[in-house]
Write a protein that holds these residues in place. Structure first.
Motif, short mmCIF file in Angstrom:
data_model
loop_
_atom_site.label_atom_id
_atom_site.label_comp_id
_atom_site.label_asym_id
_atom_site.label_seq_id
_atom_site.Cartn_x
_atom_site.Cartn_y
_atom_site.Cartn_z
N LEU A 200 0.81 -1.21 0.00
CA LEU A 200 0.00 0.00 0.00
C LEU A 200 0.85 1.27 0.00
O LEU A 200 0.64 2.15 -0.85
N PRO A 201 1.81 1.44 0.91
CA PRO A 201 2.63 2.66 0.83
C PRO A 201 3.47 2.74 -0.43
O PRO A 201 3.72 3.84 -0.96
N ARG A 202 3.92 1.61 -0.94
CA ARG A 202 4.68 1.62 -2.20
C ARG A 202 3.79 2.03 -3.37
O ARG A 202 4.21 2.76 -4.27
N SER A 203 2.55 1.58 -3.35
CA SER A 203 1.60 1.99 -4.38
C SER A 203 1.41 3.49 -4.38
O SER A 203 1.40 4.16 -5.43
N ARG A 204 1.29 4.07 -3.18
CA ARG A 204 1.13 5.52 -3.09
C ARG A 204 2.39 6.24 -3.56
O ARG A 204 2.31 7.28 -4.22
N ALA A 205 3.54 5.70 -3.22
CA ALA A 205 4.80 6.33 -3.61
C ALA A 205 4.96 6.33 -5.13
O ALA A 205 5.32 7.35 -5.72
N LEU A 235 9.84 18.22 -6.18
CA LEU A 235 11.09 17.57 -5.76
C LEU A 235 10.93 16.90 -4.40
O LEU A 235 11.44 15.80 -4.17
N ARG A 236 10.22 17.56 -3.48
CA ARG A 236 9.96 16.94 -2.18
C ARG A 236 9.11 15.69 -2.32
O ARG A 236 9.33 14.69 -1.63
N THR A 237 8.14 15.72 -3.22
CA THR A 237 7.29 14.55 -3.45
C THR A 237 8.12 13.37 -3.93
O THR A 237 7.96 12.24 -3.45
N LEU A 238 9.02 13.63 -4.87
CA LEU A 238 9.87 12.56 -5.38
C LEU A 238 10.84 12.05 -4.32
O LEU A 238 11.09 10.84 -4.22
N GLU A 243 12.14 7.54 -0.42
CA GLU A 243 12.32 6.99 0.92
C GLU A 243 11.42 5.78 1.13
O GLU A 243 11.82 4.79 1.75
N VAL A 244 10.19 5.84 0.66
CA VAL A 244 9.24 4.73 0.83
C VAL A 244 9.63 3.55 -0.05
O VAL A 244 9.62 2.40 0.39
N ILE A 245 9.97 3.83 -1.30
CA ILE A 245 10.28 2.76 -2.25
C ILE A 245 11.52 2.00 -1.82
O ILE A 245 11.60 0.78 -1.97
N GLU A 251 13.82 4.55 -9.16
CA GLU A 251 12.94 5.21 -10.13
C GLU A 251 12.67 6.67 -9.74
O GLU A 251 12.77 7.58 -10.57
N ALA A 252 12.31 6.90 -8.48
CA ALA A 252 11.98 8.25 -8.06
C ALA A 252 13.21 9.17 -8.14
O ALA A 252 13.11 10.33 -8.55
N ASP A 253 14.37 8.64 -7.75
CA ASP A 253 15.59 9.45 -7.82
C ASP A 253 15.97 9.77 -9.26
O ASP A 253 16.50 10.85 -9.56
#
Length: 312
Positions: A200-205, A235-238, A243-245, A251-253
């Protein structure tokens, strides 16, 4: 043979279904929901038709109780069925046929219904309802809390194998597929609720990553018209998503480095992208391949890859 929660969030209008069972792939059979329309759980000796047919009735204006009545009136094997339905107004209804395998039970609260059959204990549904109603977070969080409490109270007497969680928005429109908030399925796992809790948190991330990627500033064309505070928020969102992923997926980085380069923050972009390439060198070629597609101009590409080229 399963237990499920069907609910509406009165604050947001979100509609959701969650379930766990000892059977393969419950997510393909039990949960049905459409944004701004309603949600249905069809289970026991399951008639999958009751899912899409129930949503169709709700879409046409039938209430939750009327939907249950219509479906069961037309089912010659209704004594083996179990249903939970919540409509867009928050009305909830449930049905348990007299020939459902014991323990078979249900419990209803404000805009929520819990139902189960072949349960390990008679109080599973009440435990799940209590945890849902006292839970914190959004609708998905509370459904998951209810499912975990149901498992702790006895769950499926046969054990656990699969679980599913589907949440849609309260907005009814012509493109309901765009209103899906959570759609997770664990088809075969020794602890499917633990796996849902991980996903669930990874899905949101990853949803946040996708939201930034397709927002103005990472779509094709020049990086124009974005205020500094808007850029910083993305940038903060990514960064939060990264951090969660976790460190095993960059991917986010990667996209944060691209966004920094497009915004002219070349030093930061080069430093971050060098870390990404150290993790997976092939991402250097990926970045080079994106440039002709319009994601990076020549200056941004040179900036983002300057230090990374020294590492490969």
């Amino acid at each position: 043979m399963t237990y499920s929660i069907v609910a509406r969030d009165p604050a947001t209008g979100q509609l959701g279904v969650g379930a766990q069972t000892h059977f393969f792939g419950v997510g393909a059979l039990l949960p049905w929901a459409e944004a701004g329309v309603g949600a249905v759980a069809t289970q026991a000796f399951v008639n999958v038709d009751h899912g899409p047919r129930g949503v169709e009735l709700l879409r046409a204006g039938a209430s939750a109780s009327a939907t249950v009545d219509i479906l069961m009136a037309g089912d010659p094997d209704s004594r083996y069925r179990q249903l939970g339905v919540v409509d867009a107004a928050g009305s909830a209804a449930t049905y348990t046929g007299k020939s459902c395998a014991p323990h078979a039970a249900s419990a209803s609260g404000h805009q929520v219904t819990v139902q189960g059959n072949m349960l390990g204990a008679p109080d599973v549904c009440h435990a799940a309802l209590a945890a849902f109603e006292s839970g914190e977070g959004d609708l998905a969080d509370r459904i998951l809390a209810g499912l975990r409490a149901g498992e702790a109270a006895g769950g499926d007497v046969r054990g656990a194998q699969s679980a599913a969680l589907r949440v849609v928005s309260g907005h009814r429109g012509p493109t309901p597929w765009k209103e899906v908030i959570v759609d997770l399925r664990v088809d075969d796992h020794p602890d499917p609720l633990a796996e849902l809790s991980r996903l669930l948190p990874r899905s949101r991330a990853f949803g946040a990553v996708g939201g930034v990627m397709f927002a103005r500033g990472l779509t094709l064309g020049p990086f124009e018209g974005v205020e500094p505070e808007e850029l910083d928020e993305r940038l903060r969102t990514l960064a939060a998503a990264a951090e969660v992923i976790g460190p095993d997926n960059r991917e986010a980085d990667f996209w944060r480095a691209v966004l920094l380069a497009r915004a002219g923050r070349h030093g930061e972009a080069a430093d971050l992208f060098a870390e990404v390439v150290m993790f997976r060198p092939a991402l250097l070629r990926f970045a080079e391949g994106l440039a002709p597609l319009g994601f990076l101009d020549s200056e941004a590409l040179a900036a983002i890859t300057s230090r990374a080229r020294e590492l490969v």
